[in-house]
Design an enzyme around this catalytic site. Structure first.
Site, mmCIF file in Angstrom:
data_model
loop_
_atom_site.group_PDB
_atom_site.id
_atom_site.type_symbol
_atom_site.label_atom_id
_atom_site.label_comp_id
_atom_site.label_asym_id
_atom_site.label_seq_id
_atom_site.Cartn_x
_atom_site.Cartn_y
_atom_site.Cartn_z
ATOM 1 N N CYS A 52 0.846 -1.195 0.000
ATOM 2 C CA CYS A 52 0.000 0.000 0.000
ATOM 3 C C CYS A 52 0.888 1.255 0.000
ATOM 4 C CB CYS A 52 -0.980 -0.039 1.160
ATOM 5 S SG CYS A 52 -2.391 1.099 0.948
ATOM 6 N N GLU B 156 -0.917 -8.828 4.659
ATOM 7 C CA GLU B 156 -0.628 -8.972 6.091
ATOM 8 C C GLU B 156 -1.888 -8.949 6.944
ATOM 9 O OE1 GLU B 156 -0.856 -4.477 5.711
ATOM 10 O OE2 GLU B 156 -0.483 -6.227 4.455
ATOM 11 N N HIS C 61 -3.502 -5.639 0.947
ATOM 12 C CA HIS C 61 -2.844 -5.900 2.233
ATOM 13 C C HIS C 61 -2.837 -7.394 2.597
ATOM 14 C CE1 HIS C 61 -2.391 -1.744 3.840
ATOM 15 N NE2 HIS C 61 -3.419 -1.483 3.052
#
Length: 222
Positions: free
Chosen positions: A86, A196, A194
């Site tokens: 990002c 994660e 994302h």
């Protein structure tokens, strides 16, 4: 394997990224943007999402001039791995480690939702844990995620097979539906979604796990 996670003023996904690397078996060290060197033995650098320096000037532009950025460029030049997610993707383009720029979303609105990503290639440490053409579910949260690049460079990226992920349904106008792109040596990855945030079933999914596990596993074998 040692992962160095950088924090800038305005980073807000650094803890998530650190935990994702820890879950994959990496030793994580936190790095402040004013540090001038990476920790000894760093294998991979994680540049997290957020709003570094408030997104002033251009998203990622000020962060790319931080003292630690010189060390990140040197790490990449030595063949080290770098993952930017990002805002981290924006920072990597501003550093010159990846081509193109992240422009304002085509709809001119901040977007926060889960999207489908198609795995466009598996010939990299980051994507080796997926199946070619597989669709995974990964959240996005950005206002400037419209990947833009000149026609000649786009043709080069496509021809070299450096598109890691594509949007199944393009949410932001990115050229070629590109959600993630790799450097020439496939060791630097920038992506807007994302992964994660989807490494724990309690957070709604685990489709991000293979990225981190594949990366750490491949580095261990190198």
């Amino acid at each position: 394997m040692k992962a160095a996670i950088i924090t800038f003023p305005g980073s807000n996904c650094d803890r998530d990224l650190a935990q994702a690397f820890e879950r994959a078996g990496a030793d994580v060290v936190r790095v402040w943007h004013k540090d001038s060197a990476l920790p000894a033995g760093t294998d991979v650098v994680g540049v997290p999402g957020g709003f570094s320096f408030g997104d002033y000037l251009r998203c990622g532009a000020i962060a790319a001039q931080s003292p630690i950025s010189t060390a990140v460029r040197a790490h990449a030049a030595r063949g080290g791995y770098v993952l930017g997610i990002c805002n981290g993707f924006q920072v990597l383009t501003e550093m010159g480690l990846l081509p193109g720029a992240l422009m304002r979303n085509a709809g001119l609105k901040f977007m926060c939702k889960t999207v489908g990503l198609k795995v466009a290639m598996t010939d990299s440490a980051y994507t080796s844990g997926y199946v070619l053409g597989q669709t995974i579910q990964v959240p996005i949260a950005h206002h400037d995620g419209n990947y833009t690049v000149d026609a000649e460079t786009l043709a080069l990226i496509e021809g070299d097979g450096r598109v890691a992920f594509r949007y199944a349904e393009n949410p932001n106008g990115s050229m070629g539906d590109i959600a993630g792109v790799l450097s020439e040596n496939r060791r630097v990855l920038g992506m807007m979604p994302h992964p994660e945030r989807v490494v724990d079933p309690l957070n709604g999914g685990t489709d991000g796990q293979p990225l981190f596990q594949g990366l750490i596993g491949n580095m261990a074998l190198a």
